[in-house]
Write a protein that holds these residues in place. Structure first.
Motif, PDB file in Angstrom:
ATOM      1  N   ASP A  67       2.295  -9.809  11.706  1.00 49.24           N
ATOM      2  CA  ASP A  67       3.058 -10.745  12.545  1.00 49.24           C
ATOM      3  C   ASP A  67       4.181 -11.424  11.767  1.00 49.24           C
ATOM      4  N   SER A  68       4.390 -11.001  10.521  1.00 48.17           N
ATOM      5  CA  SER A  68       5.439 -11.541   9.640  1.00 48.17           C
ATOM      6  C   SER A  68       5.303 -13.038   9.380  1.00 48.17           C
ATOM      7  N   LEU A  69       4.068 -13.538   9.410  1.00 49.66           N
ATOM      8  CA  LEU A  69       3.840 -14.942   9.047  1.00 49.66           C
ATOM      9  C   LEU A  69       3.777 -15.112   7.529  1.00 49.66           C
ATOM     10  N   VAL A  70       3.454 -14.032   6.813  1.00 45.21           N
ATOM     11  CA  VAL A  70       3.451 -14.037   5.351  1.00 45.21           C
ATOM     12  C   VAL A  70       4.152 -12.775   4.865  1.00 45.21           C
ATOM     13  N   ALA A  71       4.774 -12.889   3.684  1.00 42.84           N
ATOM     14  CA  ALA A  71       5.458 -11.728   3.105  1.00 42.84           C
ATOM     15  C   ALA A  71       4.545 -10.962   2.154  1.00 42.84           C
ATOM     16  N   LYS A  72       3.620 -11.682   1.533  1.00 43.83           N
ATOM     17  CA  LYS A  72       2.738 -11.057   0.548  1.00 43.83           C
ATOM     18  C   LYS A  72       1.312 -11.566   0.735  1.00 43.83           C
ATOM     19  N   ILE A  73       0.372 -10.761   0.251  1.00 42.33           N
ATOM     20  CA  ILE A  73      -1.047 -11.124   0.353  1.00 42.33           C
ATOM     21  C   ILE A  73      -1.646 -11.135  -1.048  1.00 42.33           C
ATOM     22  N   PHE A  74      -2.187 -12.280  -1.436  1.00 40.76           N
ATOM     23  CA  PHE A  74      -2.851 -12.494  -2.727  1.00 40.76           C
ATOM     24  C   PHE A  74      -4.348 -12.380  -2.472  1.00 40.76           C
ATOM     25  N   VAL A  75      -4.959 -11.319  -2.998  1.00 40.28           N
ATOM     26  CA  VAL A  75      -6.403 -11.134  -2.824  1.00 40.28           C
ATOM     27  C   VAL A  75      -7.103 -11.543  -4.109  1.00 40.28           C
ATOM     28  N   SER A  76      -8.137 -12.336  -3.979  1.00 43.11           N
ATOM     29  CA  SER A  76      -8.782 -12.900  -5.155  1.00 43.11           C
ATOM     30  C   SER A  76     -10.292 -12.776  -5.055  1.00 43.11           C
ATOM     31  N   GLY A  77     -10.890 -12.190  -6.086  1.00 40.23           N
ATOM     32  CA  GLY A  77     -12.338 -12.052  -6.146  1.00 40.23           C
ATOM     33  C   GLY A  77     -12.722 -11.281  -7.391  1.00 40.23           C
ATOM     34  N   GLY A  78     -13.744 -11.729  -8.057  1.00 39.97           N
ATOM     35  CA  GLY A  78     -14.169 -11.125  -9.322  1.00 39.97           C
ATOM     36  C   GLY A  78     -15.143  -9.973  -9.144  1.00 39.97           C
ATOM     37  N   LEU A  79     -15.798  -9.658 -10.226  1.00 36.36           N
ATOM     38  CA  LEU A  79     -16.772  -8.579 -10.261  1.00 36.36           C
ATOM     39  C   LEU A  79     -18.075  -9.059  -9.631  1.00 36.36           C
ATOM     40  N   GLY A  80     -18.467  -8.427  -8.539  1.00 36.55           N
ATOM     41  CA  GLY A  80     -19.700  -8.795  -7.853  1.00 36.55           C
ATOM     42  C   GLY A  80     -20.906  -8.132  -8.485  1.00 36.55           C
ATOM     43  N   MET A  90     -10.488  -5.222  -1.787  1.00 34.23           N
ATOM     44  CA  MET A  90      -9.679  -5.852  -0.753  1.00 34.23           C
ATOM     45  C   MET A  90      -8.294  -5.206  -0.708  1.00 34.23           C
ATOM     46  N   ALA A  91      -7.732  -4.962  -1.880  1.00 35.84           N
ATOM     47  CA  ALA A  91      -6.416  -4.315  -1.960  1.00 35.84           C
ATOM     48  C   ALA A  91      -6.479  -2.904  -1.383  1.00 35.84           C
ATOM     49  N   GLU A  92      -7.544  -2.172  -1.683  1.00 35.16           N
ATOM     50  CA  GLU A  92      -7.712  -0.820  -1.128  1.00 35.16           C
ATOM     51  C   GLU A  92      -7.725  -0.867   0.397  1.00 35.16           C
ATOM     52  N   TYR A  93      -8.398  -1.858   0.936  1.00 34.91           N
ATOM     53  CA  TYR A  93      -8.450  -2.027   2.392  1.00 34.91           C
ATOM     54  C   TYR A  93      -7.041  -2.241   2.949  1.00 34.91           C
ATOM     55  N   LEU A  94      -6.269  -3.112   2.297  1.00 32.71           N
ATOM     56  CA  LEU A  94      -4.911  -3.390   2.766  1.00 32.71           C
ATOM     57  C   LEU A  94      -4.031  -2.151   2.675  1.00 32.71           C
ATOM     58  N   LEU A  95      -4.136  -1.427   1.585  1.00 31.14           N
ATOM     59  CA  LEU A  95      -3.348  -0.201   1.422  1.00 31.14           C
ATOM     60  C   LEU A  95      -3.689   0.817   2.505  1.00 31.14           C
ATOM     61  N   ALA A  96      -4.974   0.919   2.831  1.00 32.88           N
ATOM     62  CA  ALA A  96      -5.407   1.851   3.875  1.00 32.88           C
ATOM     63  C   ALA A  96      -4.894   1.442   5.255  1.00 32.88           C
ATOM     64  N   HIS A  97      -4.458   0.187   5.380  1.00 31.95           N
ATOM     65  CA  HIS A  97      -3.931  -0.318   6.649  1.00 31.95           C
ATOM     66  C   HIS A  97      -2.421  -0.556   6.575  1.00 31.95           C
ATOM     67  N   GLN A  98      -1.759   0.246   5.764  1.00 29.05           N
ATOM     68  CA  GLN A  98      -0.292   0.306   5.677  1.00 29.05           C
ATOM     69  C   GLN A  98       0.396  -0.950   5.144  1.00 29.05           C
ATOM     70  N   VAL A  99      -0.289  -1.744   4.349  1.00 27.69           N
ATOM     71  CA  VAL A  99       0.387  -2.839   3.651  1.00 27.69           C
ATOM     72  C   VAL A  99       1.018  -2.236   2.403  1.00 27.69           C
ATOM     73  N   LEU A 100       2.261  -2.556   2.148  1.00 25.59           N
ATOM     74  CA  LEU A 100       2.955  -2.025   0.976  1.00 25.59           C
ATOM     75  C   LEU A 100       2.303  -2.527  -0.303  1.00 25.59           C
ATOM     76  N   ALA A 101       2.153  -1.655  -1.278  1.00 24.41           N
ATOM     77  CA  ALA A 101       1.559  -2.040  -2.563  1.00 24.41           C
ATOM     78  C   ALA A 101       2.336  -3.187  -3.196  1.00 24.41           C
ATOM     79  N   SER A 102       3.644  -3.207  -3.008  1.00 24.20           N
ATOM     80  CA  SER A 102       4.472  -4.271  -3.583  1.00 24.20           C
ATOM     81  C   SER A 102       4.234  -5.626  -2.912  1.00 24.20           C
ATOM     82  N   ASP A 103       3.547  -5.632  -1.776  1.00 29.40           N
ATOM     83  CA  ASP A 103       3.257  -6.876  -1.061  1.00 29.40           C
ATOM     84  C   ASP A 103       1.828  -7.365  -1.289  1.00 29.40           C
ATOM     85  N   ILE A 104       1.110  -6.698  -2.203  1.00 27.75           N
ATOM     86  CA  ILE A 104      -0.274  -7.074  -2.511  1.00 27.75           C
ATOM     87  C   ILE A 104      -0.343  -7.545  -3.951  1.00 27.75           C
TER      88      ILE A 104
END
Length: 184
Positions: A67-80, A90-104
């Motif tokens: 919806d273009s409310l954000v330009a980039k997505i910061f995903v944060s979480g350590g080793l579970g 989380m990044a893999e999920y975003l990439l699989a849903h067509q988010v540009l790698a440069s926006d993660i």
């Protein structure tokens, strides 16, 4: 004995009022146009798939991005304990849903809410606005962490995902909020 009863009733009232604040803050928060969405990590299943709770957060982040409310997505979480870095999955999920790698942006060191906020601040202290993405009961503590680090344009959003575990999480958040308020 009467003083003890009054003190106990006041403590219970304080707890209940704060719980109502946590619930309403989380459920009523609305995202605003921001530089980044900051998505807080959560459990990744042993097979590497996202837990339903985490997938719901990622879906909400995707909505913000699409919806273009954000330009980039910061995903944060350590080793579970399951052996996966939450932020990587989380990044893999975003990439699989067509988010540009440069926006993660991936933060593998965000082992708790405070560290996620600190890591964002260390990397993006010039950012003027953020949308925090987590479960409704976690939003107040997330906002508190970012406010303590000097951010002023903070909005938040939570996914429409509820489970029985939320009762425990709400109870825990009362103490977590005041721990963050006092220690950080």
């Amino acid at each position: 004995m009467k003083k003890l009863k009054i003190i106990l009733l006041l403590l219970i009232a304080w707890f209940l009022i704060h719980e109502l604040f946590i619930i309403s803050d989380g459920l009523l928060s609305q995202p605003t146009q921001s530089d980044y969405a900051v998505v807080f990590g959560n459990r990744v299943n042993p097979d590497g798939s996202l837990s339903e709770r985490l997938e719901a957060r990622m879906h909400k982040a995707l909505e913000l991005y699409n919806d273009s409310l954000v330009a980039k997505i910061f995903v944060s979480g350590g080793l579970g304990k399951e052996g996966h870095y939450e932020a990587q999955k989380m990044a893999e999920y975003l990439l699989a849903h067509q988010v540009l790698a440069s926006d993660i942006v991936i933060d593998d060191q965000g082992n708790n809410t405070w560290l996620s906020a600190q890591n964002f601040k260390n990397s993006y202290s010039d950012s003027t606005s953020v949308v925090l993405v987590s479960q409704y009961f976690h939003i107040s503590r997330c906002k508190l962490s970012f406010r303590k680090l000097g951010f002023t344009r903070i909005s938040a959003v939570s996914p429409n995902y509820f489970e029985w575990r939320d009762f425990y999480a709400l109870f825990r958040e009362f103490f977590g909020y005041y721990k963050y308020w006092l220690l950080y």
